[in-house]
Scaffold this motif. Structure first.
Motif, PDB file in Angstrom:
ATOM      1  N   GLY A  85     119.919   9.933  -3.773  1.00  0.00           N
ATOM      2  CA  GLY A  85     121.079  10.665  -4.328  1.00  0.00           C
ATOM      3  C   GLY A  85     121.918  11.458  -3.533  1.00  0.00           C
ATOM      4  N   VAL A  86     121.113  12.224  -2.673  1.00  0.00           N
ATOM      5  CA  VAL A  86     121.811  13.176  -1.613  1.00  0.00           C
ATOM      6  C   VAL A  86     122.732  12.350  -0.793  1.00  0.00           C
ATOM      7  CG1 VAL A  86     121.437  14.497   0.303  1.00  0.00           C
ATOM      8  CG2 VAL A  86     119.996  14.957  -1.795  1.00  0.00           C
ATOM      9  N   LEU A  87     122.199  11.095  -0.340  1.00  0.00           N
ATOM     10  CA  LEU A  87     122.939  10.305   0.671  1.00  0.00           C
ATOM     11  C   LEU A  87     124.003   9.732  -0.187  1.00  0.00           C
ATOM     12  CD1 LEU A  87     120.111   8.144   2.583  1.00  0.00           C
ATOM     13  CD2 LEU A  87     121.792  10.096   3.539  1.00  0.00           C
ATOM     14  N   GLN A  89     125.741  10.643  -2.795  1.00  0.00           N
ATOM     15  CA  GLN A  89     126.649  11.559  -3.415  1.00  0.00           C
ATOM     16  C   GLN A  89     127.649  12.191  -2.040  1.00  0.00           C
ATOM     17  OE1 GLN A  89     125.679  15.285  -5.397  1.00  0.00           O
ATOM     18  NE2 GLN A  89     127.602  14.630  -6.587  1.00  0.00           N
ATOM     19  N   SER A  90     126.793  12.689  -1.151  1.00  0.00           N
ATOM     20  CA  SER A  90     127.523  12.994   0.088  1.00  0.00           C
ATOM     21  C   SER A  90     128.394  11.942   0.740  1.00  0.00           C
ATOM     22  CB  SER A  90     126.808  13.722   1.013  1.00  0.00           C
ATOM     23  OG  SER A  90     125.681  13.117   1.648  1.00  0.00           O
ATOM     24  N   GLY A  91     127.663  10.849   0.981  1.00  0.00           N
ATOM     25  CA  GLY A  91     128.194   9.851   1.833  1.00  0.00           C
ATOM     26  C   GLY A  91     129.415   8.974   1.016  1.00  0.00           C
ATOM     27  N   GLY A  92     129.400   9.287  -0.346  1.00  0.00           N
ATOM     28  CA  GLY A  92     130.611   8.638  -1.077  1.00  0.00           C
ATOM     29  C   GLY A  92     131.767   9.463  -0.712  1.00  0.00           C
ATOM     30  N   ALA A 116     125.205  11.419  -7.861  1.00  0.00           N
ATOM     31  CA  ALA A 116     125.111  12.438  -8.914  1.00  0.00           C
ATOM     32  C   ALA A 116     124.022  11.971 -10.116  1.00  0.00           C
ATOM     33  CB  ALA A 116     126.405  12.934  -9.441  1.00  0.00           C
ATOM     34  N   LEU A 117     124.185  10.823 -10.602  1.00  0.00           N
ATOM     35  CA  LEU A 117     123.263  10.262 -11.423  1.00  0.00           C
ATOM     36  C   LEU A 117     121.866  10.311 -10.844  1.00  0.00           C
ATOM     37  CD1 LEU A 117     125.579   7.521 -13.151  1.00  0.00           C
ATOM     38  CD2 LEU A 117     124.803   9.687 -14.065  1.00  0.00           C
TER      39      LEU A 117
END
Length: 136
Positions: A85-87, A89-92, A116-117
């Protein structure tokens, strides 16, 4: 090795990449002013900031994970979902910076929302585990 021994190492090493990204952003802003443009600079900052904050959150999460009393397999799953999720969300944000357009959705927008989900699911799972463990 236990998941709560391995996953924090992954998070800490990832923080080093965020530091490198901060250096790159600073260089873009101070020496290559205008090279990114306002739109791309905004998404570079957002991706960078989210990665840093969420990786620190993951370290706190991984400290609490053993208290939930989950079996190792579930700890691996929850920790993996959190880091994914961290990867995501920030990667998006970085993906949107590369392929997106001002005021329009892109695959980066979808990736950020998916992240985020995943983060929300991992956090709810930990909260449920902590509530269950406290009631035992």
């Amino acid at each position: 090795m236990e998941p709560t021994e391995v996953l924090p190492i992954v998070a800490i090493v990832s923080i080093v990449t965020v530091e490198f990204g901060g250096h790159a952003l600073l260089r873009f802003i101070t020496t290559d002013s205008g090279r990114l443009g306002a739109f791309r600079e905004r998404f570079f900052r957002a991706g960078h900031a989210h990665a840093g904050v969420l990786l620190v959150l993951s370290l706190v999460y991984l400290l609490y994970l053993p208290r939930a009393g989950f079996p190792d397999g579930l700890e691996w799953l929850c920790g993996g979902i959190l880091l994914a999720g961290v990867l995501a969300q920030s990667g998006g944000f970085f993906l949107h910076l590369a392929v997106g357009e001002e005021g329009r959705r892109s695959s980066g927008t979808l990736l950020t929302r998916t992240g985020a989900l995943l983060l929300g699911g991992a956090l709810v799972a930990l909260a449920a585990g902590l509530v269950r463990a406290a009631g035992s």
